[in-house]
Design a protein around this motif. Sequence first.
Motif, PDB file in Angstrom:
ATOM      1  N   ASP A 648       0.858  -1.192   0.000  1.00  0.00           N
ATOM      2  CA  ASP A 648       0.000   0.000   0.000  1.00  0.00           C
ATOM      3  C   ASP A 648       0.891   1.238   0.000  1.00  0.00           C
ATOM      4  N   THR A 649       1.284   1.674  -1.201  1.00  0.00           N
ATOM      5  CA  THR A 649       2.161   2.837  -1.280  1.00  0.00           C
ATOM      6  C   THR A 649       1.411   4.131  -0.946  1.00  0.00           C
ATOM      7  N   ARG A 650       0.098   4.103  -1.056  1.00  0.00           N
ATOM      8  CA  ARG A 650      -0.668   5.288  -0.664  1.00  0.00           C
ATOM      9  C   ARG A 650      -0.497   5.543   0.830  1.00  0.00           C
ATOM     10  N   ALA A 651      -0.567   4.481   1.628  1.00  0.00           N
ATOM     11  CA  ALA A 651      -0.354   4.628   3.068  1.00  0.00           C
ATOM     12  C   ALA A 651       1.054   5.124   3.353  1.00  0.00           C
ATOM     13  N   ALA A 652       2.026   4.620   2.592  1.00  0.00           N
ATOM     14  CA  ALA A 652       3.414   5.078   2.767  1.00  0.00           C
ATOM     15  C   ALA A 652       3.529   6.563   2.466  1.00  0.00           C
ATOM     16  N   ARG A 654       1.234   8.821   2.773  1.00  0.00           N
ATOM     17  CA  ARG A 654       0.618   9.598   3.864  1.00  0.00           C
ATOM     18  C   ARG A 654       1.579   9.734   5.040  1.00  0.00           C
ATOM     19  N   LEU A 655       2.242   8.634   5.387  1.00  0.00           N
ATOM     20  CA  LEU A 655       3.209   8.688   6.473  1.00  0.00           C
ATOM     21  C   LEU A 655       4.326   9.690   6.167  1.00  0.00           C
ATOM     22  N   GLU A 677       7.731   1.018  10.317  1.00  0.00           N
ATOM     23  CA  GLU A 677       6.353   1.396   9.987  1.00  0.00           C
ATOM     24  C   GLU A 677       6.213   1.674   8.490  1.00  0.00           C
ATOM     25  N   LEU A 678       7.204   2.355   7.921  1.00  0.00           N
ATOM     26  CA  LEU A 678       7.172   2.643   6.483  1.00  0.00           C
ATOM     27  C   LEU A 678       7.230   1.358   5.672  1.00  0.00           C
ATOM     28  N   CYS A 681       4.125  -0.790   5.305  1.00  0.00           N
ATOM     29  CA  CYS A 681       3.110  -0.369   4.335  1.00  0.00           C
ATOM     30  C   CYS A 681       3.188  -1.197   3.052  1.00  0.00           C
TER      31      CYS A 681
END
Length: 897
Positions: A648-652, A654-655, A677-678, A681
């Motif tokens: 999920d690079t979108r979540a990455a 956002r982080l 955490e990164l 994702c």
Amino acid sequence: MTSDAGVAPGYPAAWEADVVLHDGSTTHLRPIRPSDADALQAFHVGQSERSTYLRFFAPLERLPERDLQRLVTVDHDDRAALVAVQGEDERIIGVARYDRVSPDEAEVAFNISDAHQGRGLGSVLLEHLAAAARERGVRRFVAEVLPQNGRMIAVFRDAGYEVVSRTEDGVVQVGFDIDPTDRSLAVVADREHRAEARSMGGLLRARSVVVVGPGPAAADSLPGRAAAAAYTHLVAGDATLVVHAVGVAGVPSASLLADVPAPVDLAVVAVPEERALELVRALAPLGVHGVVLLSGGFAEHGAEGLARQRAVLRAAHGAGMRIVGPASFGIVAPAPDGATLNASLSRVAPQAGPIGLFCQSAPLAVTLLGAVERRGLGLSGFVSAGHRADVSGNDLMQFWADDDRTEVVGLYLESIGNPRKFTRVARRLASTKPVVVLTAGRSGQVVPPGHAVRATHAPPRTLDEVLRQSGVVRVENTHQLLDVAELLAHQPLPAGRRAAILASSPSVAALVAEALAASGLVVAGGFVHLAEDASHARVREAVAELYADPEADVAVVVRIPTVGGPEPLLASEVATAAAASGRTTVACLPDLRGITPALTATDAQGRRRTVPAYGTPEDAAVALGHAARYARWRAEDRGLPLHPRGADTRAARRLVADWLTGSTGDALALDAGRTAELLACVGITVLPATPVRDADEAVAAARAIGWPVALKTTVPALRHRADLGGVRLDVADEAELRADVAQVLALAATHHADPTAQAPLEVQAMAPLGIPCVVRSAEDPLFGPLISFGLSGDASDLLGDVAFGVPPLTDVDVAELVRAARAAPRLFGYRGLPARDVAALEDVIARVAVLADDLPELRSLELNPVTVAERGVCVLGARATLAPADRVDVARRLARA
């Protein structure tokens, strides 16, 4: 490039871009400014009543002052707008805007000038607005569109996004995610391809030309002589071509450009550099598609020259024109009927043929065209881009991909301005037509004066990988460039690597066999001996024997007589047999060189085939080797785009956006927790490690983790180095751990480590035994993301045993990356050891590649070590650094990319 020095702070100058439209012309996109109020009102007033109604859902003759100021005043974050402008006065011809309605969703609206409908402005504005919105954290666009506005709805759907729509109260509600998908990226690439191909077609298929010189007073200057030469060559090349002259000595010339009747397709300009800008501006009313700028004196003269070059380019693109140059040798487009568009400094134009040739350097153009003439080669087109301020090899590859006259493309590149785009364009072209490339230097890191190219920190081998992934044939010099091009243009691709030899003596045959082996070919059986004094009957018999070998894929004919001259019958028989058999053939025969009638015959399909003649057997073997490797690459499966499950690079993103908020531009090194955490994702798990300062903390950590454990120092020189004592494995109990802590701390002290550091040690659970590897990613200013892979250890580091890949990668690319390391056999059951889980390793590399490709803010990432066991992998350590994005190639079209 910002065209208004008075913009407010926070103005996103990086959003400015010159773009090529659907019809091949250009325009400039930039963020809207408060100073655009009058231009926006003029744009609005010039729209038809229908267009105004479709945009605002109501008739509106003029924009009220309050609304006008709101539309031109944006924060480039929650509210942003892009305008497409043309001309020196920057007339607005299109507007696209978004207004954020939630943290990751924005409402969009578009308005395209009635006079510019159908040029692809809507699609290109959507691409750039989506890229800007993603940069600001927006991930979804919504819009309200009237049902009769089918054109706007089609723009959304045709962009490749998954559009969801519903009709409510007579209005179509449209919504779609704007993250790039395989389909949306393919749509952008296809539109870019068609637009740039049309743009080049406007130059190479020009039917009217104006030559502009410095005037009679400067007839003996370099620009004066260049203008006169270009005019003479144009007139001599094609009697049907309409050629005008302004300021060209010795020929009938108009006094002013305004006296030249419009329209004019192409302008050839040779004037002092300080006059170039005014002339480009003056060309705009003539409807010129492109300008060949023969003059120098621009970026090669430092900052002032670069500013002058950018001003010329800005004026040209604002008027819809492309620039070839500066310091161009010109363009040549031979036609099969004998007519030639010779807008160059070359007195003798090449004949028509199947090779498209591009080079940057004007002096090298002289060498190349001379060699083309001596070899009897024919060209479909020739372009010298000089300092490549605008038109580049990428543009010409786009054109030649669709050009029926072009069968082989040859490129001499002094610099590559956008390697990512080059890889994308060249790979697409090489899948159907051979592309032969010569670069100035092996590394591509030596940039000639005048070439505005980003600096690179990438290893010198990176360019090798870029070209390998592109599928191009890389050669060492201009001699090889034409050797390989003439073979690929006039012979079928080799079916394999097995070669049959016909030679005039055993010693010659041995020489040929050695040369073939050095080029990666395999000699099939013995050789056919044709004595120097052989009869005509023996000549025919020998040629028949050569082509009768069913094991051979290619044929090599070498006759080096010690007494006597050419043997015409041998050339004729070889040409006929080669054409009939379809077998790739090369020859080395006395007094024959290049493409000659003596080695030409017609194949079964009625096509004329020529066996290329080389000066030495080594030249022939090198060309054959390149052709065979290219044929193998073209036949292989190139794989599928990477989509690791659960990534999920979108979540990455956002982080990273949150972590970089308020960043001053300096690199941000992530701690272990944020790094883990990164990576989580994209589905990469890092085995946790507990920082400890002394034996008591180490024992407590081990009890919490469970015995046995691993103890590691954090000293960089000893980190991950069990061989140097920095890592202790399988620590089974408290006594052993306490002893190891004392020893490791003492060892760290000898490496100038501070024993009072906050956490000089780490305790970690034991991982399954395996082979340690290192996977890295680095964001380079020129090449973009680079992925590297190697096995851990001094040997790999000292010997440079590291393989590189340039995302985006396919699954096949990842597999090749792992196998490219020289120590890779250790992963596949080396010397009877069990094979390791290479598939799991490839999965980790794929996830890193996707993360690096989608996250330009990821300045660096290191997974070290990645232990590859018989089943599965374990990532034992990870470090990451972030910085604001600064990538050249993004999911939007650019004219200079």
